[in-house]
Design a protein around this motif. Structure first.
Motif, mmCIF file in Angstrom:
data_model
loop_
_atom_site.group_PDB
_atom_site.id
_atom_site.type_symbol
_atom_site.label_atom_id
_atom_site.label_comp_id
_atom_site.label_asym_id
_atom_site.label_seq_id
_atom_site.Cartn_x
_atom_site.Cartn_y
_atom_site.Cartn_z
ATOM 1 N N GLY A 1 0.814 -1.211 0.000
ATOM 2 C CA GLY A 1 0.000 0.000 0.000
ATOM 3 C C GLY A 1 0.839 1.249 0.000
ATOM 4 N N HIS B 1 -0.311 7.261 -6.314
ATOM 5 C CA HIS B 1 -1.224 8.227 -5.725
ATOM 6 C C HIS B 1 -0.645 9.637 -5.716
ATOM 7 N N ALA C 1 -6.604 7.872 -0.368
ATOM 8 C CA ALA C 1 -5.651 6.808 -0.036
ATOM 9 C C ALA C 1 -4.396 7.360 0.635
ATOM 10 N N ALA D 1 1.071 4.101 -2.922
ATOM 11 C CA ALA D 1 0.889 5.527 -2.640
ATOM 12 C C ALA D 1 2.058 6.337 -3.158
ATOM 13 N N THR E 1 -2.607 6.236 4.558
ATOM 14 C CA THR E 1 -1.416 5.432 4.302
ATOM 15 C C THR E 1 -1.110 4.571 5.514
ATOM 16 N N HIS F 1 -4.571 -3.046 -5.870
ATOM 17 C CA HIS F 1 -3.983 -3.454 -4.601
ATOM 18 C C HIS F 1 -3.954 -4.976 -4.480
ATOM 19 N N GLN G 1 -9.675 9.483 -5.378
ATOM 20 C CA GLN G 1 -9.326 8.243 -4.700
ATOM 21 C C GLN G 1 -7.900 8.293 -4.168
#
Length: 510
Positions: free
Chosen positions: A109, A117, A298, A113, A302, A187, A294
């Motif tokens: 994750g 992201h 996200a 990010a 984190t 993910h 989104q």
């Protein structure tokens, strides 16, 4: 989490807005539409104008708008990409800053990010806001000219603008909805990929199993959501095109015959015919807005766990633990004095390493820690250093790895500790590669101990320092641990206890 929100959910201040890029995008849209209106009128006027009609001024204006549109487009790309790179770098730096007193709880994750992201948040100005600004300015120019010149059929562009607003709102909602599905699928795919790749070293034990694992890595779901939004964006563009053709047909059907002698009549049909060209881009970038929303959410969730760190103001005399346990392990109460060397015994998996990490504050622990009789708070104590069984080696040079312990260390200081750990053959400016792949396991252990020699801590916790070393290197490490005992409290978890190791007492985990 508060630090996460502060670092990543950046409120849009005036300084954060790329004004130059936005103004250039708006200028490009205004210049393009003005060029379209002027050139269409010029062509029609030239066909019906009197011989004394001045062709020079409109021709110069057409060329001027064309050059302005081209120049503003190129400069917009330059400033927009510069802003994108700067913002992406800043957001990633802020993301890294979260780890100063925190620990990553979900590697995939956090990697997502960092890689995607941050870029989605940074690119919203160039990929979505600029396109909407272009469309809004173009609409404003079109309506202003239509009203100013009292163009025939002005109601038809107004209807088209209303249709565009409805389509844009619907696409924004779809983009946000399907962006969640896309991120979830990405993910899941990343997690499966990591587990499959981690097992690749043992595929030879079951040749067919590797192929079965790879077959499970279906990436189709990862792209379905994005393609759905793109498909609806295409439908919206086609719908806008159909509405514009329909409005043009209605206009020509209801237009009075006496209006055909007006050169300005050409402007409204041209606006309707070309509307998909100067409005479609704002519809096609709908996925960018969904990805931005989104990604922003996200980034603010984190997966990091706060680990406060602190430095103690007084030198160590003795260290105590009171019923301290880690992750449900056996509670341990000890009194450890500066200048002692303690050995922890016990079978593998009993929790020696976890307990030492809890003592240093790397992971949460139950019970209490006392420094010279004063109870320590939860968190990482910088006066304690834990050296893991498999040391972490940065993908950088030997010198940079050692300067983690002492940033002011000179090249001579680094060469000295390398020589002490029998690593003099290493070039201090040599690049070690990812996770120190250029080093053997024994060299990595001794490099970690070389860091300790540069800046000895008050409490040194070493996990299996002798494992994987030959007899000569075991004696070398033993000598340095004995030397460190003079100024530090040394705790060693090991299955191998050399005879020369000056052990004061040992403790058995069970």
């Amino acid at each position: 989490m508060a630090k996460c929100a502060q670092a990543t959910q950046t409120s849009c201040t005036w300084r954060d807005i790329p004004w130059i890029a936005l103004l250039l995008s708006a200028l490009q849209g205004a210049a393009g539409l003005s060029l379209l209106i002027l050139s269409s009128w010029f062509i029609c006027a030239s066909a019906i104008a009197a011989p004394q009609f001045n062709y020079m001024l409109p021709a110069v204006a057409v060329r001027g708008f064309a050059l302005l549109r081209i120049a503003s487009g190129y400069f917009h790309l330059y400033f927009a990409h510069s802003d994108l790179l700067n913002k992406t770098g800043r957001y990633r730096a802020e993301l890294f800053a979260q780890l100063h007193d925190a620990r990553i709880t979900e590697r995939s994750g956090f990697t997502e990010a960092l890689a995607h992201h941050t870029e989605s948040v940074a690119s919203v100005w160039m990929g979505w806001v600029a396109q909407q600004a272009n469309a809004i300015v173009s609409i404003t120019v079109a309506l202003f000219i239509s009203l100013f010149l009292s163009l025939p059929g002005i109601a038809y562009p107004l209807v088209l603008v209303c249709v565009w607003l409805l389509l844009l709102g619907g696409l924004m909602w779809l983009g946000v909805h399907y962006a969640v599905c896309q991120v979830t699928a990405e993910h899941t795919f990343r997690e499966r990929s990591e587990s499959v790749l981690d097992a690749s070293a043992i595929w030879h034990m079951a040749p067919n199993q590797g192929a079965d694992f790879i077959a499970q890595l279906d990436a189709s779901k990862m792209w379905q959501s994005q393609q759905i939004v793109r498909r609806y964006s295409d439908y919206a563009v086609w719908g806008l095109q159909g509405v514009s053709f329909g409005l043009l047909s209605l206009m020509l059907w209801w237009l009075p015959h006496d209006a055909y002698g007006n050169a300005l009549l050409i402007v409204t049909p041209i606006l309707l015919l070309t509307a998909p060209d100067w409005l479609s881009r704002s519809l096609q970038v709908a996925p960018v807005f969904g990805q931005y929303r989104q990604a922003q959410t996200a980034l603010c969730t984190t997966s990091v766990q706060s680990v406060p760190s602190f430095t103690l103001p007084e030198s160590l005399q003795y260290l105590q633990t009171n019923q301290m346990s880690v992750e449900g392990g056996k509670p341990v109460s000890l009194t450890l004095v500066l200048g002692e060397l303690i050995v922890f015994h016990g079978p593998s998996g009993v929790g020696k390493s976890r307990w030492m990490q809890g003592l240093a504050g790397h992971i949460p622990a139950n019970g209490q820690r006392f420094w010279n009789g004063k109870c320590l708070q939860q968190g990482l104590c910088r006066d304690m250093l834990y050296v893991p069984q498999t040391p972490q080696i940065l993908n950088t040079t030997v010198a940079d790895n050692l300067r983690l312990a002492q940033s002011e260390a000179s090249d001579d200081d680094i060469r000295k500790v390398l020589q002490q750990m029998d690593l003099a053959h290493l070039n201090i400016h040599a690049w070690l590669g990812e996770q120190g792949l250029a080093l053997s396991g024994g060299e990595a252990k001794r490099l970690a101990l070389a860091q300790v020699l540069l800046d000895p801590p008050s409490v040194l916790l070493v996990d299996e320092p002798f494992e994987g070393l030959d007899h000569e290197r075991i004696q070398l490490v033993t000598e340095h641990l004995n030397e460190l005992k003079r100024t530090s409290l040394v705790i060693v978890a090991t299955h191998i206890v050399p005879d020369a190791l000056m052990v004061d007492w040992d403790y058995t985990f069970s």
